[in-house]
Design a protein around this motif. Structure first.
Motif, PDB file in Angstrom:
ATOM      1  N   PRO A   1       9.122   8.377  10.352  1.00 22.41           N
ATOM      2  CA  PRO A   1      10.569   7.943  10.848  1.00 22.41           C
ATOM      3  C   PRO A   1      11.435   9.480  10.415  1.00 22.41           C
ATOM      4  O   PRO A   1      12.133   9.816  11.054  1.00 22.41           O
ATOM      5  N   LEU A   2      11.112   9.617   9.081  1.00 19.53           N
ATOM      6  CA  LEU A   2      12.026  10.600   8.482  1.00 19.53           C
ATOM      7  C   LEU A   2      11.895  12.086   9.351  1.00 19.53           C
ATOM      8  O   LEU A   2      12.833  12.755   9.844  1.00 19.53           O
TER       9      LEU A   2
ATOM     10  N   TRP B   1       4.955   5.261   6.745  1.00 16.82           N
ATOM     11  CA  TRP B   1       6.382   4.809   7.421  1.00 16.82           C
ATOM     12  C   TRP B   1       7.646   5.198   6.780  1.00 16.82           C
ATOM     13  O   TRP B   1       8.651   4.846   7.188  1.00 16.82           O
ATOM     14  N   THR B   2       7.421   6.024   6.030  1.00 18.71           N
ATOM     15  CA  THR B   2       8.614   6.729   5.385  1.00 18.71           C
ATOM     16  C   THR B   2       8.762   8.081   6.215  1.00 18.71           C
ATOM     17  O   THR B   2       9.778   8.653   6.661  1.00 18.71           O
TER      18      THR B   2
ATOM     19  N   MET C   1       0.458   3.297   3.083  1.00 19.85           N
ATOM     20  CA  MET C   1       0.867   2.981   4.437  1.00 19.85           C
ATOM     21  C   MET C   1       2.662   3.098   3.856  1.00 19.85           C
ATOM     22  O   MET C   1       3.486   3.633   5.048  1.00 19.85           O
ATOM     23  N   GLU C   2       3.104   2.847   2.905  1.00 19.85           N
ATOM     24  CA  GLU C   2       4.659   3.017   2.747  1.00 19.85           C
ATOM     25  C   GLU C   2       5.196   4.498   3.114  1.00 19.85           C
ATOM     26  O   GLU C   2       6.063   4.467   3.726  1.00 19.85           O
TER      27      GLU C   2
ATOM     28  N   SER D   1       0.855  -1.072  -0.181  1.00 23.12           N
ATOM     29  CA  SER D   1      -0.121  -0.014  -0.045  1.00 23.12           C
ATOM     30  C   SER D   1       0.842   1.182  -0.145  1.00 23.12           C
ATOM     31  O   SER D   1       1.523   1.384   0.884  1.00 23.12           O
TER      32      SER D   1
END
Ligand code: HEA
Ligand code: HEA
Ligand code: CUA
Ligand SMILES: [Cu+2]
Lengths: 117, 354, 555, 258
Positions: free
Chosen positions: B86-87, B82-83, B78-79, B75
């Protein structure tokens, strides 16, 4: 499955040989002679230019000629001009990482507070 | 061998002798700890998040409860989540860390200066008043202290965990670190850069005193000669005064008041004269020739120890007039020490009366 | 064995050991020592790196033993220094760098691509011999009296101040480095040129992608280490001063060159492990890896960014503040692709059908421990924090979390996972689960206290330390004992299984990879006919169809 | 069994080579599908190897860049001590050698055995000539105590006026002693870089001898040109390194700025 089928599969356009495949090109001796002459002339110019005072330009000119000569060698003596995109990218990536080494290390040396340090 | 065999003994010992966190003994400590706690939270959060995901999924989708897997491609949404998250967190950490870094390494202007020479395998501290200490350092509370450090041989690293400061001590060049102690006590000094056989023996103790006690200590442990006085003596005995006499006709530039000024070099560039510059000017004079002078100064590389260089630097730093230089010129051939009491200016004022 | 383990799978019950396979294809020692078969070379590597792992492990044991007490009473300081130097050098250059790539990668990459071998079998064998030469030289240095530079060879210490066997060790690393270069080169060419028909880039298993990324680092990074070592050697021999400040050199130049390799090297050490984890997680949740292309690209991104962050090992060593700033920022960026991977693995589990065989347990251990290790790396990448933490046990804990908790666990996951393929026999499941749990517990007990020690300020590479750090050190040593058991067990039961393990069959895990569709152990030429890849990687539906088809045709 | 990914065809496993009857050349390796694939794999591998070489020399080039900027006067003076005619002649020799090599590749491609052998021999001869010239240059450095190490002497740079036989140096202004010391760094880099380059040449010449022998047997004029081609890549790469070394080391300051 017949061998022929396998064989043709191996040459499947979407695969092994493509896009990493190029027709084999034979560079003629005449072309090599041109390159040879260019390189000799380049060497002569390098030496000549070194005796002319151009200030900061001296090393730049010397390197520019050297780079030009290197390109000629890579493109023709080493056939890179007729190679696949893969090989060209490979060559480029080598120089890229070399430039990373140089520029990123220079971030340190160039910004040290004064002089050497 | 001091191994206590029973677990509870360990625990009591631990509780008594140390905690999970080192003492907060300098003004910088709380700042460092704040970032540390934030990072701990981040780690805790990240680990718990990943741990929870795995636990929940493995419990929920184990073979018994989920005999058939449902294939999912992935997805982009979602990708992206979570990029980006955290970035963002990491960038925040970067900014915070960078701010902290400059807070730790930018000394306040009123810091007093102490020199530290590292060598295999000991620390030698030199107070401007001439007090020398080996593997020990005495400092007052409430006063920013700057250490100007150099190594005589290999890389060392000067660390005081309870102050949360550390700086590499580098051969061939000065590095500095500063701190302001807040709590009286003694703390560890470690050499944290591997420097050969006795690396683990290159430890010392920093003693933090109240300003009054510190004054007392200074008086008790004086060696009679300040660094600048030593430097003055060297200046004469090495023949520096021959060229740097301050005379108009002198072959070398006038050094009085040169410290802290901007010098123009003969290639047109300007440099700020600080400790490091002075040191390098003595060792590699031809690499930065002062405008209007010939590169005739000899190199003293290999002829003066780092301690000697510190003395010279300290001397030139405090040199306000050339009066005494000319005095020493008269007597320098006899290689004798200059008379003790130096005139005003040979020592930096803050160093004597902190 | 519980109901969920492999024995109940259809393939297993009827499995027989194939008559001919790569192991019994030829006989005699020479047939191994002169082989060009990537699988045999992989086995040679497996044996030799296991040997070196236990050498390194023995040094770890000695380190931990010495650190049991605050005084340096077991050995003198210089001996201790030789211990950790040997430990670091052996573990990094002779174990972890070749661990997954040279064994599992060597064995599997050609098969996964549907090729008969790596592109250059002779160079592959050569690289094993280079590795062995490097290893032998290291042992020579050890026998002659050891070396005490630390694995980082800091100049001018290593060039002018130590009179131990720096040259021998340097040469060993130089040679072992070329072994690594050749492995990487071989992989890259194989991946580009040897894919079977239909095996497009985006049908390759993620294992191959991560090896591709790691290989780029090996090819481009390792030569810089080589030249750095050559310069150190020349400086030692001739006493000139490129790295010596008293002669006008800059000792930091060495650091730049060294870390230009050694930071990418840490990704050489983790990327192949990440590849293993992708395979294992997918197989045991019977599900396609979530976000295949994101995982594939993040490997490449790690490799690319890996070249831009080396200076974070030198933050306080005297680099300029501004460049420290740049490198700190880039360090933060390189951490992101790792995070992407971790979340993708987690979400692979979602809606899966999960079983808990040993490789899966190791994979879970990997994810947890790598997350902790990676996030503590972020501590170190933050400039201000690094000042306090650098050169303390916090770093030791950080890198053991990523290297042991990460890569070593991944290596063990992979060895267990592909053991049936490599040997044709199963490992004993319950014993291996026990060892997985043991090493997980032992690992945390060993290295968790070191984080605390590090924040308390205990410097690394200390043979003796102040009294108050003892308790935590004792905990750590205790943990190391447990960990040692956890690592010794597999050696024993895997050896046992060679003879007594259950016959594995072609595809005990019902995995989708090409390697699982051929016999175990494979034939020397891997495939009887060139396979044609007509489906994506991790296509469990394809596998189900295929199995059904087989059952109907056979049955 | 799925036919595409057959597993237990034990009966024909031993005849795996049999699948490749269409392959005529003995040097074709069984694990390649086609000879084309093998050839391209070979040249790609060679290029990758050259990448590692770039990085290998790259470390030294960076060191050169750094110290040249730090110690420019020393580098300029030391560079002037090198022999430009020899360096330039060597450049020409090396280019000629590369030219012969390129012709050799062509000869192999058009299957002219004799031309191939001759060009390879010429390549070798020019390569050796290069090393010969290098030998005389090194010898001169040795005599002047310009080999870095304990015997290194800076007297030529501190007192150039004592060396009238070296006009380029003689014309130099004397260096301050501290700067003169730094000429050692120049000479170290000079020897490290040209030495490493020469080492590559020596390895190359060794390979050439082997290639000549095989070429003489006719191994490379039957369509199997890969070894010649790949060796050519290597040889040209070594040339390229020299194309940079020559101006960087010899020609720093041939245009005195006084
Ligand atoms: C396999 C080896 C490996 C790996 C993968 C890493 C990964 C990383 N390392 Fe590590 N490192 C080492 C091995 C490794 N390291 C070694 C051996 C040393 C010491 C060398 C020596 O001096 O001897 C060292 C030292 C070291 C230093 C130098 C410390 C010093 O000397 O002062 C630094 C500084 O930046 C650092 C940083 C990082 C970072 C940022 C990562 C990143 O790549 C980590 C990225 C991963 C994650 C970040 C985890 C996953 C993220 C999530 C799950 C997201 C969580 C969610 C939220 C935050 C919302 N490492
Ligand atoms: C792949 C990399 C790797 C691996 C797997 C390990 C594994 C381990 N390491 Fe290692 N370590 C490093 C890489 C690695 N290490 C590096 C690079 C350094 C830095 C070196 C330097 O500073 O230069 C380091 C440093 C280092 C230190 C710091 C030393 C110091 O700074 O003073 C410590 C201390 O606890 C330590 C402990 C351990 C332990 C307990 C294990 C355990 O996981 C090991 C468990 C395995 C066994 C215990 C082996 C099995 C048992 C036997 C073979 C029994 C035989 C034993 C005897 C007969 C005594 N390591
Ligand atoms: Cu000094 Cu460690
Ligand atoms: Cu790193």
């Amino acid at each position: 499955m017949s061998h022929d089928a396998i064989h043709s599969q191996a040459h499947d356009a979407s695969n092994v040989t493509n896009p990493e495949h190029a027709e084999h090109h034979i560079v003629t001796p005449l072309q090599y002679c041109y390159v040879f002459a260019t390189l000799l002339v380049g060497t002569a110019i390098t030496v000549g230019a070194a005796y002319v005072d151009m200030g900061v330009l001296n090393p730049i000119v010397a390197l520019a000629i050297a780079c030009f000569k290197a390109c000629v060698v890579i493109l023709f003596f080493m056939h890179a001009a007729y190679q696949t995109r893969l090989i060209k990218v490979t060559i480029a990536s080598g120089f890229f990482v070399f430039l990373v080494l140089i520029t990123m290390t220079l971030t340190d040396y160039l910004s040290r507070s004064w002089g050497l340090w | 061998m001091g191994i206590s065999p029973v677990l509870w003994q360990f625990l009591t010992k631990w509780l008594h002798s140390s905690a999970l966190f080192p003492a907060e003994a300098s003004s910088i400590s709380p700042w460092v700890d704040a970032l540390y706690f934030f990072l701990l939270l981040m780690t805790l959060f990240g680990t718990l998040l990943v741990g929870t995901l795995i636990t929940v999924f493995t419990v929920r989708y184990r073979r018994e409860r989920s005999p058939e897997a449902t294939q999912i491609e992935g997805s982009t949404l979602m990708e992206a989540t979570w990029t980006i998250i955290p970035l963002a967190v990491f960038l925040l950490v970067f900014v915070w860390g960078a701010l902290l870094y400059f807070r730790i390494y930018n000394p306040p202007t009123n810091a007093m200066n102490i020199y530290v020479v590292g060598k295999q395998w000991m620390w030698k501290a030199e107070h401007p008043g001439g007090q020398h200490e080996i593997n020990a350092l005495h400092v007052p509370t409430g006063q920013p202290v700057q250490l100007t450090m150099i190594s005589q041989d290999v890389f060392h690293s000067f660390a005081i965990p309870d102050f949360r400061v550390k700086r590499e001590v580098i051969p061939g060049r000065y590095s500095t670190v500063w701190f302001e102690a807040t709590q009286v006590g003694t703390y560890h000094i470690f050499c944290t850069q591997y420097c050969g056989t006795q690396h683990s023996g290159m430890i010392g103790e920093i003693t933090v005193l109240t300003p009054e006690d510190y004054q007392k200590w200074l008086h008790e442990s004086t060696s009679g000669m300040s660094l600048a006085q030593n430097g003055e003596r060297l200046f004469a005995s090495m023949g520096c005064n021959q060229c740097h006499s301050g005379n108009a006709a002198a072959r070398g530039p006038n050094l009085a008041g040169v410290y802290g000024s901007k010098l123009t070099l003969n290639d047109g560039s300007q440099v700020l004269v600080n400790d490091a510059y002075l040191r390098d000017a003595i060792l590699n004079p031809s690499q930065h020739v002062t405008a209007g002078f010939a590169p005739i100064m000899p190199t003293y590389q290999g002829q003066i120890s780092e301690d000697g260089l510190i003395d010279l630097v300290e001397y030139i730093k405090g040199l306000q007039t050339n009066y005494r230089v000319q005095q020493t010129l008269v007597t320098s051939t006899s290689d004798q020490a200059a008379p003790p009491t130096p005139p005003v200016g040979t020592t930096t004022p803050e160093m004597v009366k902190p | 064995m519980s109901a969920q383990t492999i024995v109940s799978l259809p393939d297993q019950s009827t499995a027989k050991m194939p008559k001919r396979h790569y192991i019994n294809n030829e006989h005699g020692l020479l047939s191994w020592l002169l082989t060009g078969d990537h699988k045999r070379i992989a086995i040679l590597y497996l044996i030799s790196i296991t040997f070196f792992f236990f050498i390194g492990g023995a040094f770890a044991a000695l380190i931990r033993l010495e650190l049991l007490t605050p005084q340096s009473d077991l050995v003198a300081a210089d001996t201790y220094n030789k211990f950790f130097t040997m430990h670091g050098i052996v573990m990094i250059f002779l174990f972890l760098v070749p661990s997954v790539p040279a064994t599992l990668g060597n064995f599997l990459i050609p098969i996964m691509l549907g090729a008969k071998d790596l592109a250059f079998p002779k160079i592959n064998l050569l690289s094993w011999y280079l590795y062995l030469a490097g290893g032998t030289l290291t042992l020579t240095a050890l026998v002659l009296g050891g070396v005490d530079t630390g694995w980082t060879f800091t100049t001018p210490l290593s060039t002018h101040y130590l009179n131990t066997h720096v040259l021998t060790t340097g040469m060993a690393i130089f040679i072992a480095g070329f072994s690594s270069i050749f492995t990487g080169l071989n992989f890259i060419v194989t991946i580009h040129r040897m894919r079977a028909p239909g095996m497009t880039w985006f049908r390759m298993p993620l294992f191959v992608w991560s090896h591709y990324a790691a290989s780029l680092l090996m090819v481009l990074g390792t030569p810089v280490l080589a030249i750095a070592i050559v310069l150190v050697a020349l400086e030692r021999v001739f006493g000139i001063g490129v790295f010596d400040p008293t002669k006008g050199g800059d000792p930091l130049l060495f650091q730049h060159l060294f870390w230009f390799y050694s930071h990418p090297a840490v990704y050489i050490m983790i990327l192949p492990g990440m590849g293993v984890i992708s395979e294992v997680i997918s197989t045991f949740s019977r599900k396609r890896v979530f976000g295949y292309s994101a995982v594939a690209f993040s490997s490449v991104a790690i490799a690319l960014f890996g070249f831009f962050v080396w200076e974070h090992h030198m933050f306080i060593m005297g680099v300029s503040n501004y460049s420290a700033l740049v490198f700190s920022l880039l360090t933060m960026l390189v951490a992101v692709p790792s995070a992407i991977k971790v979340f993708n693995w987690s979400f692979t589990l979602q809606k899966g059908s999960i079983t808990f065989e040993t490789p899966m347990l190791y994979a879970f251990a990997f994810i947890g421990l790598f997350t902790i290790g990676g996030l503590t790396g972020v501590f170190l990448g933050a400039l201000g924090m690094d000042i306090h933490l650098t050169e303390t046990y916090f770093i030791v804990a950080h890198f053991h979390y990523v290297m042991v908790g990460g890569m070593l666990m991944a290596f063990l996951a992979g060895v267990h996972f592909w053991w049936p393929k490599m040997t044709g026999r199963m490992y004993p499941e319950s014993l291996s689960k026990l060892s997985a749990v043991t090493s997980f517990i032992g690992f945390n007990l060993t290295f968790m206290p070191q984080f605390i020690l590090g924040y308390l300020g205990m410097p690394r590479r200390y043979a003796a330390y102040p009294q108050e750090y003892q308790v935590l050190n004792v905990l750590s040593t205790a943990g190391a004992t447990v960990l040692g058991v956890g690592f010794l067990l597999p050696l024993l039961y895997l050896g046992w299984s060679l003879k007594y393990g259950a016959i594995a069959g072609n595809n005990p895990w019902q995995a989708t990879g090409l390697e699982w569709q051929i016999q175990s152990p494979p034939l020397t030429e891997n495939f009887v006919e060139t396979p044609i890849m007509d489906h994506e990687a991790y296509d469990y539906e394809w596998l189900a169809n295929k199995t059904k088809h087989e059952v109907t045709t056979v049955g | 069994m799925d036919s595409a990914i057959a597993t237990t065809h034990t009966h024909d496993a031993g005849h795996a080579h049999g699948e490749h009857e269409h392959v005529v050349l003995p040097q074709h390796r069984h694990h390649f599908e086609t000879e084309e694939q093998q050839r391209e794999a070979g040249s790609f591998g060679m290029w990758l190897f050259l990448l590692t070489e770039i990085m290998f020399f790259g470390g030294m080039f960076f060191a050169y860049l750094l110290y040249r900027n730090w110690y420019y006067p020393a580098f300029a003076a030391a560079s002037n001590q090198l022999n430009v005619p020899m360096g330039a002649a060597n450049t020409a020799i090396l280019i000629t050698s590369g030219f012969c090599m390129a012709l050799g590749v062509w000869a192999a491609e058009v299957r002219q055995k004799k031309t191939l052998v001759i060009t390879l021999i010429l390549t070798t001869i020019f390569g050796m000539a290069f090393l010969g010239v290098k030998y005389f240059e090194y010898k001169e450095k040795y005599e002047l105590h310009h080999i870095p190490g304990n015997n290194f002497s800076v007297s030529m740079f501190v007192n150039p006026q004592n060396y009238p036989q070296y006009p380029d140096t003689y014309a130099e202004k004397p260096l301050a002693p501290d700067m003169a010391q730094k000429t050692q760094i120049f000479f170290f880099l000079y020897f490290a870089m040209t030495g490493m380059h020469a080492l590559h040449m020596i390895i190359g010449i060794g390979l050439l001898v082997w290639l000549i022998m095989r070429a003489n047997r006719g191994d490379f004029t039957n369509g199997y040109v890969a070894p010649i081609e790949n060796f050519g890549l290597y040889w040209h790469f070594v040339d390229i390194v020299w194309l940079f070394l020559f101006p960087l080391l010899y020609l720093i300051n041939r245009h005195p700025l006084h």
